[in-house]
Design an enzyme around this catalytic site. Structure first.
Site, mmCIF file in Angstrom:
data_model
loop_
_atom_site.group_PDB
_atom_site.id
_atom_site.type_symbol
_atom_site.label_atom_id
_atom_site.label_comp_id
_atom_site.label_asym_id
_atom_site.label_seq_id
_atom_site.Cartn_x
_atom_site.Cartn_y
_atom_site.Cartn_z
ATOM 1 N N HIS A 35 41.469 38.644 37.771
ATOM 2 C CA HIS A 35 41.702 39.095 39.144
ATOM 3 C C HIS A 35 41.497 38.293 40.385
ATOM 4 O O HIS A 35 40.975 37.065 40.013
ATOM 5 C CB HIS A 35 40.567 40.621 39.426
ATOM 6 C CG HIS A 35 41.020 41.791 38.501
ATOM 7 N ND1 HIS A 35 42.150 42.321 38.569
ATOM 8 C CD2 HIS A 35 40.346 42.112 37.366
ATOM 9 C CE1 HIS A 35 42.294 43.369 37.872
ATOM 10 N NE2 HIS A 35 41.233 43.180 36.886
ATOM 11 N N ASP A 84 44.632 36.367 45.818
ATOM 12 C CA ASP A 84 45.803 37.319 45.742
ATOM 13 C C ASP A 84 47.067 36.930 46.773
ATOM 14 O O ASP A 84 48.366 36.879 46.689
ATOM 15 C CB ASP A 84 45.771 38.863 45.719
ATOM 16 C CG ASP A 84 45.103 39.304 44.316
ATOM 17 O OD1 ASP A 84 45.321 38.464 43.451
ATOM 18 O OD2 ASP A 84 44.530 40.377 44.182
#
Length: 401
Positions: free
Chosen positions: A145, A175
């Site tokens: 993540h 991200d």
């Protein structure tokens, strides 16, 4: 943007060119945040983005996230575990310019829609794969993540407060900065080349690579000293009194970015402490820490709003630390058209953040809200040559939805 908020385009703006990516068709097989944001940027710039979801959970992002990052797209559902579903996607690829996917390495190959297979069907198509650690290397299959990519790229080590844990951000920097933006950059570069050469490329985006590539200032320290400085000991992480966050009397914060001497001098004049001018930036750590405490005491004497009035119009790089709800209503945000109202499925509307790309000949608008799963399956397939009988057969076999 200007049209949505009733603002006029900049003086001299010509609108004859239209959306820069008009005519580009994108197949978006991604989920959650990095990939959908990449495809949304392309859609916002005029590309026809078709969001391809499976027959199960599809894109299982939270409803609010899904609604924002899938605007301006059309949605279809295809079962890529069904031979007819695979055949449908491959046929879609024949008329597409870009395919974006975010599965782990090897998944698309097992499904039968890998780069080599798609490239054989459409030599010009740009195929972008977004993964945590890339298509090669010993960690290519590892899950992760945002915080994991930040940790392994050396960036998390540089975020936080001295002596504390690395900071967690509600803006996922890995991200978005490491995944979304390199993907957009790679796709646009490959599209430009495909227009000249007639050949697409496989764009391999590693989120960890993308974030690490931006660690420029820490890498300077590694080059000069052999390692990065701990958080709080480099000029952008709190070592300098002239570049720091300071709390105000109402427990709000000010960002003081008076790095250059001219800005620092004006800052000192504004806070009525001209005696601080000669102490910029300070030669030793104790001197700097002493000055930081003195500045903190001065700024803690008034509220944030009081200081905002003091610094209004002054060129010393001091701004309030605002909450996003305050930013949405800020005059500059409104003037830039960075907030748009987008209809929601319940008939209401939701404020969203507009595209940050403004250019001549183009006005950003939200032409359609995020699609429901499979909302445009029939329309898209018929538009690209499927007959009613074809669609009925595919739906009966559960290959599409």
């Amino acid at each position: 943007m200007w049209k949505t908020d009733g603002l006029e385009p900049p003086r001299g703006q010509a609108l004859a060119q239209g959306a820069p990516l008009a005519g580009v068709r994108v197949l978006d097989l991604t989920r959650l945040l990095p990939g959908p944001m990449c495809a949304m940027h392309l859609a916002d710039l005029g590309a026809d983005v078709i969001k391809v979801e499976d027959m199960g959970a599809g894109d299982y992002a939270a409803a609010g996230v899904r609604h924002q990052v899938n605007r301006n797209k059309r949605g279809i559902r295809v079962d890529l575990k069904h031979p007819d579903g695979v055949a449908t996607l491959l046929r879609l690829c024949e008329s597409a310019d870009v395919l974006v996917e975010g599965f782990r390495p090897g998944v698309m190959e097992r499904l039968g829609v890998d780069w080599e297979t798609v490239h054989a069907r459409n030599r010009k198509l740009v195929y972008c794969s977004i993964t945590g650690y890339g298509q090669t290397g010993p960690m290519r299959h590892a899950p992760g993540h945002d915080m994991n990519y930040a940790a392994l790229s050396g960036v998390a080590d540089q975020m936080g407060q001295p002596g504390g844990a690395p900071a967690l951000s509600n803006v996922p920097v890995a991200d978005l900065l490491g995944g979304t933006m390199p993907a957009v950059m790679g796709i646009l570069a490959a599209l430009f080349d495909a227009a000249r050469s007639g050949l697409g490329r496989h764009v391999d985006i590693s989120i960890a690579d993308g974030l690490m590539a931006n660690a420029i200032i820490p890498n300077v320290a590694v080059h000069e000293q052999g390692r990065t400085r701990p958080v709080g000991q480099d000029k952008l992480t709190g070592a300098l009194p002239c570049y720091n966050y300071y709390q105000t009397s109402d427990q709000r914060w000010l960002a003081v970015g008076a790095l250059e001497k001219k800005f620092w001098d004006r800052f000192c004049e504004c806070i009525e402490r001209p005696d601080f001018m000669a102490r910029h930036p300070g030669d030793t750590t104790p001197e700097r820490e002493a000055l930081r405490k003195e500045v903190a005491a001065v700024l803690a004497s008034r509220t944030q709003s009081e200081w905002v009035k003091v610094f209004e119009g002054e060129e010393c790089c001091v701004t309030p630390v605002l909450r996003l709800d305050e930013v949405l209503d800020h005059p500059h945000t409104q003037a830039r058209g960075m907030v748009v109202n987008v209809p929601t499925p319940d008939g209401a509307s939701r404020r969203q953040l507009a595209t940050p790309v403004q250019m001549t000949g183009f006005r950003f608008v939200v032409s359609r809200p995020a699609p429901d799963p499979g909302e445009h399956t029939d329309a898209v397939l018929m538009e690209l040559g499927w007959t009613t009988q074809d669609i009925t057969r595919l739906r009966a076999s559960a290959a599409i939805g």
